[in-house]
Design a protein around this motif. Sequence first.
Motif, PDB file in Angstrom:
ATOM      1  N   ARG A  26       0.535   6.150  -1.350  1.00 27.02           N
ATOM      2  CA  ARG A  26       0.801   4.376  -1.464  1.00 27.02           C
ATOM      3  C   ARG A  26      -0.236   3.884  -1.408  1.00 27.02           C
ATOM      4  NH1 ARG A  26       3.365   2.155  -0.598  1.00 27.02           N
ATOM      5  NH2 ARG A  26       3.143   0.955   1.547  1.00 27.02           N
ATOM      6  N   GLY A  27      -1.785   4.155  -1.352  1.00 30.20           N
ATOM      7  CA  GLY A  27      -2.857   3.611  -2.039  1.00 30.20           C
ATOM      8  C   GLY A  27      -2.596   3.073  -2.784  1.00 30.20           C
ATOM      9  N   ALA A  28      -2.461   3.317  -3.793  1.00 28.37           N
ATOM     10  CA  ALA A  28      -1.840   2.209  -5.268  1.00 28.37           C
ATOM     11  C   ALA A  28      -1.613   1.623  -5.622  1.00 28.37           C
ATOM     12  CB  ALA A  28      -1.955   4.373  -6.563  1.00 28.37           C
ATOM     13  N   HIS A  34       9.392   6.464  -3.328  1.00 28.20           N
ATOM     14  CA  HIS A  34       8.449   7.319  -4.813  1.00 28.20           C
ATOM     15  C   HIS A  34       7.669   7.879  -4.502  1.00 28.20           C
ATOM     16  CE1 HIS A  34      10.596   4.304  -7.566  1.00 28.20           C
ATOM     17  NE2 HIS A  34      11.121   4.022  -6.603  1.00 28.20           N
ATOM     18  N   SER A  35       6.236   7.576  -4.294  1.00 30.51           N
ATOM     19  CA  SER A  35       5.359   9.165  -3.176  1.00 30.51           C
ATOM     20  C   SER A  35       5.959   9.270  -2.876  1.00 30.51           C
ATOM     21  CB  SER A  35       4.922   8.003  -1.934  1.00 30.51           C
ATOM     22  OG  SER A  35       4.315   6.912  -2.952  1.00 30.51           O
ATOM     23  N   ILE A  36       6.882   9.852  -1.801  1.00 29.73           N
ATOM     24  CA  ILE A  36       7.373  11.422  -1.386  1.00 29.73           C
ATOM     25  C   ILE A  36       7.933  11.896  -2.622  1.00 29.73           C
ATOM     26  CG2 ILE A  36       8.952  11.616   0.350  1.00 29.73           C
ATOM     27  CD1 ILE A  36       9.007   9.326   2.214  1.00 29.73           C
ATOM     28  N   GLU A  37       8.644  11.891  -3.252  1.00 30.09           N
ATOM     29  CA  GLU A  37       9.732  12.002  -4.052  1.00 30.09           C
ATOM     30  C   GLU A  37       8.479  12.477  -5.341  1.00 30.09           C
ATOM     31  OE1 GLU A  37      12.685  12.830  -5.329  1.00 30.09           O
ATOM     32  OE2 GLU A  37      13.313  11.505  -3.694  1.00 30.09           O
ATOM     33  N   MET A  38       7.313  12.389  -5.287  1.00 31.62           N
ATOM     34  CA  MET A  38       6.012  12.850  -6.195  1.00 31.62           C
ATOM     35  C   MET A  38       5.571  13.890  -5.459  1.00 31.62           C
ATOM     36  SD  MET A  38       5.735  11.172  -9.217  1.00 31.62           S
ATOM     37  CE  MET A  38       7.894  11.124  -8.432  1.00 31.62           C
ATOM     38  N   SER A  39       5.528  13.983  -3.726  1.00 32.98           N
ATOM     39  CA  SER A  39       4.725  15.098  -3.465  1.00 32.98           C
ATOM     40  C   SER A  39       5.421  16.072  -3.280  1.00 32.98           C
ATOM     41  CB  SER A  39       4.948  14.677  -1.824  1.00 32.98           C
ATOM     42  OG  SER A  39       5.504  14.087  -0.963  1.00 32.98           O
ATOM     43  N   ASN A  40       7.403  16.058  -3.665  1.00 32.00           N
ATOM     44  CA  ASN A  40       8.094  17.134  -3.431  1.00 32.00           C
ATOM     45  C   ASN A  40       8.235  17.865  -4.657  1.00 32.00           C
ATOM     46  OD1 ASN A  40       8.977  16.319  -1.221  1.00 32.00           O
ATOM     47  ND2 ASN A  40      11.099  15.309  -2.486  1.00 32.00           N
ATOM     48  N   LEU A  41       7.043  16.873  -5.960  1.00 29.80           N
ATOM     49  CA  LEU A  41       6.870  18.399  -7.074  1.00 29.80           C
ATOM     50  C   LEU A  41       6.023  19.559  -6.994  1.00 29.80           C
ATOM     51  CD1 LEU A  41       7.419  15.504  -9.726  1.00 29.80           C
ATOM     52  CD2 LEU A  41       9.090  17.099  -8.540  1.00 29.80           C
ATOM     53  N   LYS A 161     -11.064  15.283  -4.145  1.00 30.80           N
ATOM     54  CA  LYS A 161     -11.749  14.282  -3.747  1.00 30.80           C
ATOM     55  C   LYS A 161     -10.920  12.663  -4.405  1.00 30.80           C
ATOM     56  CE  LYS A 161     -15.013  16.423  -1.902  1.00 30.80           C
ATOM     57  NZ  LYS A 161     -14.908  15.904  -0.319  1.00 30.80           N
ATOM     58  N   LEU A 162     -10.474  13.049  -5.417  1.00 29.97           N
ATOM     59  CA  LEU A 162      -9.904  11.767  -6.053  1.00 29.97           C
ATOM     60  C   LEU A 162      -8.791  11.123  -5.051  1.00 29.97           C
ATOM     61  CD1 LEU A 162      -9.567  13.131  -9.904  1.00 29.97           C
ATOM     62  CD2 LEU A 162     -11.486  10.931  -9.059  1.00 29.97           C
ATOM     63  N   LEU A 163      -7.781  12.194  -5.095  1.00 29.99           N
ATOM     64  CA  LEU A 163      -6.854  12.104  -3.657  1.00 29.99           C
ATOM     65  C   LEU A 163      -6.951  11.851  -2.400  1.00 29.99           C
ATOM     66  CD1 LEU A 163      -3.956  14.971  -4.685  1.00 29.99           C
ATOM     67  CD2 LEU A 163      -3.878  12.928  -5.184  1.00 29.99           C
ATOM     68  N   GLU A 164      -8.467  12.007  -2.328  1.00 30.92           N
ATOM     69  CA  GLU A 164      -8.330  10.943  -0.797  1.00 30.92           C
ATOM     70  C   GLU A 164      -9.384   9.980  -0.892  1.00 30.92           C
ATOM     71  OE1 GLU A 164     -11.433  14.001   0.401  1.00 30.92           O
ATOM     72  OE2 GLU A 164      -9.823  15.778   1.522  1.00 30.92           O
ATOM     73  N   LYS A 165      -9.782   9.461  -1.935  1.00 31.74           N
ATOM     74  CA  LYS A 165     -10.382   8.659  -2.721  1.00 31.74           C
ATOM     75  C   LYS A 165      -9.308   7.770  -2.895  1.00 31.74           C
ATOM     76  CE  LYS A 165     -13.099   5.413  -5.695  1.00 31.74           C
ATOM     77  NZ  LYS A 165     -14.390   5.412  -6.468  1.00 31.74           N
ATOM     78  N   MET A 166      -8.287   8.042  -3.329  1.00 32.58           N
ATOM     79  CA  MET A 166      -6.719   7.097  -3.943  1.00 32.58           C
ATOM     80  C   MET A 166      -6.371   6.127  -2.153  1.00 32.58           C
ATOM     81  SD  MET A 166      -5.004   8.062  -7.185  1.00 32.58           S
ATOM     82  CE  MET A 166      -3.704   7.560  -6.809  1.00 32.58           C
ATOM     83  N   ALA A 167      -6.075   7.871  -1.443  1.00 26.04           N
ATOM     84  CA  ALA A 167      -5.449   7.629   0.049  1.00 26.04           C
ATOM     85  C   ALA A 167      -6.113   6.904   0.943  1.00 26.04           C
ATOM     86  CB  ALA A 167      -5.200   9.230   0.578  1.00 26.04           C
TER      87      ALA A 167
END
Length: 191
Positions: A26-28, A34-41, A161-167
């Motif tokens: 979502r931050g990106a 689509h974000s939820i679909e990616m999280s399912n992986l 840290k990368l994911l947290e920065k995007m989030a």
Amino acid sequence: MKKGFPEILQRRSESEIRSLIIKAGRGAGLPLGHSIEMSNLVPKLMSDPELMFMMVDALSEDHQKISAEVIHKKIIIKNAKFAMAGPIIVDSLLSDLDEVVLENLKWPALLRILLIHSQEKYGVFFEIGEIDKSRLSVRLSKRNFFSQVRPPAPIPIKLIKLLEKMASKTYVPESEASRLKGAGAGLTDND
């Protein structure tokens, strides 16, 4: 990573990483679905830190609308961005299309993870074919072409840290006005 320094790893729950992937997507600028679909992986992605880093890169791509063209029973996705094209691939093949052609897909290893996840979820098989250096074909198959992935492994702190920065791009700045509109957990929040 500097040579000679070990990478710091941390065990994180699948739920925590799923949540980070959704927020990072979502931050990106990725749509929520689509974000939820990616999280399912995530359960499969956590098997290999390299796959997780690929996902961060895929989430970081420009998520402008993709260009697709349907010809007979085939859909051609031009300049395919994984996070945007991934759900379309599976939905197209489970509906009425026979083939999905992906042009210039940057992360084919993530495509494999998506298809393994979808095989388990929907009880069908997929196959990937290389048309040429810039185009891949995905079709339904009668047999499984993919091996399973390893179980989840510890995650590099750098990745978290990368994911947290995007989030963090989704967070509302702290202010009295934002609190009055419901932002923040507050002292009595119990959900």
